[in-house]
Write an enzyme that holds these catalytic residues in place. Structure first.
Site: not given
Ligand code: NDP
Ligand code: 2IT
Length: 447
Positions: A92, A113, A116, A128, A167-168, A211, A242, A379
């Site tokens: 997952k 993961q 976590k 992943k 998603g991520d 998250t 997100n 999830s």
């Molecule tokens: P999104 O794609 O929704 O948003 C990503 C954000 O981070 C954007 O503001 C983006 O800016 C910025 N970003 C991405 N890459 C870079 C980079 N190389 N340098 C600077 N800024 C960057 O992703 P999420 O919000 O889902 O994910 C954000 C983080 O949270 C990640 O590390 C992800 O692995 C983690 N995460 C996400 C989960 C989820 O459920 N979605 C769960 C647990 C962890 P820009 O638009 O300019 O690219």
């Molecule tokens: O990093 C993470 O935990 C996620 N992007 C969410 C993974 C999931 O299966 O919901």
């Protein structure tokens, strides 16, 4: 062999087997370093060579993803799925679409993961995936073409009881929809093979918010223990995707003031407190840059370059963009400005030297594998609802999420104390996550 020597030899093996994969090395190093006291008390992990096994993914898939862009030109990307560990449940974990993606990023994320998912208390193994595809600037049609091609290969390897992606970075509701549609067409089955689905077709309420909300719930629990709350606190949240958006929403609901957010180009500072409706409109609807915020809110200030955000004075910092975005210079700025808590919304956003500085200076530090586990936890709840062919209310899913985050906080605190590192939540999270997976691997024979 002493525990320290065992750890060094496993780390050497990881470097040798995975050359150039620096993010993966970093994630492994941190977990191994935390495990010394556990190995000393549990020789069965060393004898059973659990460490050597746990750093090796069960399966690595890499594949070609060809698709046609809007001008009719053939494009080729690379797709990945790393099925890391299935000791406690089906693989997952999310899918990341970003040009920086290569095998080392997906392995680091898959490895994190595993621990976590164990911390959530739900039956989920770790995996992943993703691609070096860049959704930025692509039309909906191009994103759909890419997603369909990606799933045409991925669908051979996943399933609701085998591997359940989500998603991520770069993968949200739109991409999950296109991939779900393609899976259903090819496999002729309507199953919960992906999470983060739309609410009309098997998604769970609260998954979008999970998250960010979970991140704030765990910090709130930590503050509660210190007799404090978010009320009146100044907060900096990096990113504007997100995780960042829904962390900000929950901070605001609890009476805190978020004054800065960012994207990969720069950050905005709004002394009045960020207007989240504007950020949602810019980021979720228009898919534009955070800079646009200052055209609507004239008193807010935009600064080019995302790393400067840590110079903004705050009580609490929530790095929620990407790996290694908070370095030693950022940590020093936060410490100097009196920040009391850093909690990772992103995966591994804090460099190892920055984390060390924060902990040395008594800043409460909650690592991502605990602090951002709320997303994958909901999830897991989406999978449970899909199995039941039933959908829970928002209140029920939110209450379960809160309960899971409070339990994670308790478990990592207790583990840090039990193994002589009270208040070091990195150690606590790594140990609490590891033990359950390691014991399950031993129970299941040579797997
Ligand atoms: P999104 O794609 O929704 O948003 C990503 C954000 O981070 C954007 O503001 C983006 O800016 C910025 N970003 C991405 N890459 C870079 C980079 N190389 N340098 C600077 N800024 C960057 O992703 P999420 O919000 O889902 O994910 C954000 C983080 O949270 C990640 O590390 C992800 O692995 C983690 N995460 C996400 C989960 C989820 O459920 N979605 C769960 C647990 C962890 P820009 O638009 O300019 O690219
Ligand atoms: O990093 C993470 O935990 C996620 N992007 C969410 C993974 C999931 O299966 O919901």
């Amino acid at each position: 062999m002493s525990s320290k020597k065992t750890i060094e030899s496993v780390y050497e093996l990881v470097l040798k087997r995975n050359p150039g994969e620096t993010e993966f090395h970093q994630a492994v190093r941190e977990v191994l370093d935390s495990l010394v006291p556990v190995l000393e008390e549990n020789p069965q992990y060393v004898d059973g060579r659990i460490l050597e096994r746990i750093v090796e993914p069960e399966r690595v898939l890499m594949f070609r993803v060809p698709w046609l862009d809007d001008s009719g030109k053939v494009q080729v990307n690379r797709g990945f799925r790393v099925e890391f560990n299935s000791a406690i449940g089906p693989y997952k974990g999310g899918l990341r679409f970003h040009p920086s993606v290569y095998l080392g990023i997906i392995k680091f994320l898959g490895f994190e993961q595993v621990f976590k998912n164990s911390l959530t208390g739900l039956m989920m193994g770790g995996g992943k995936g993703g691609s070096d595809f860049d959704p930025k600037g692509k039309s909906d049609n191009e994103v759909m073409k890419f997603c369909q091609s990606f799933m045409t290969e991925l669908c051979k390897h996943i399933g609701p009881d085998t591997d359940v992606p989500a998603g991520d970075i770069g993968v949200g509701g739109r991409e999950i929809g296109f991939m779900f549609g393609q899976y259903k067409r090819i496999r002729n089955e309507f199953t919960g093979v992906l999470t983060g689905k739309g609410l009309n077709w098997g998604g769970s309420l609260v998954r979008t918010e999970a998250t960010g909300y979970g991140l704030v719930y765990i910090v709130d629990e930590l503050l509660k223990e210190k007799g404090q709350s978010f009320d009146g606190k100044t907060v900096v949240v990096s990113g504007s995707g997100n995780v960042a958006i829904y962390a900000t929403e929950k901070v605001q609901q609890l009476g805190g003031k978020v004054v800065a957010m960012s994207d990969s180009n720069g950050y905005i500072y709004d002394a009045q407190g960020i207007n989240l409706a504007t950020v949602k409109q810019i980021k979720e609807v228009e898919r534009k840059r955070i800079k646009e915020y200052t055209t609507i809110h004239k008193s807010a200030k935009y600064t080019e370059g995302c790393n400067g955000i840590w110079n903004v004075k705050c009580d609490i910092a929530l790095p929620s963009a990407t790996q290694n975005e908070l370095d030693a210079a950022g940590a020093k700025a936060l410490i100097k400005n009196g920040c009391v808590c850093v909690a990772e919304g992103a995966n591994m956003p804090t460099t190892p030297d920055a984390a060390e500085l924060l902990i040395e200076n008594k800043v409460a530090f909650l690592p991502g594998k605990a602090a951002n586990a709320g997303g994958v936890a909901v999830s897991g709840l989406e999978m449970a609802q899909n199995s039941q062919r039933y959908a829970w209310t928002f209140e029920r899913a939110d209450a379960e999420l809160k309960n899971i985050m409070v339990n994670i906080y308790k478990n990592i605190s207790q583990a840090s104390e039990k193994y002589g590192a009270k208040g070091n939540y990195i150690v606590g999270a790594n140990i609490a996550g590891f033990v359950k997976v390691a014991d399950s691997m031993l129970n299941q024979g040579l797997v």
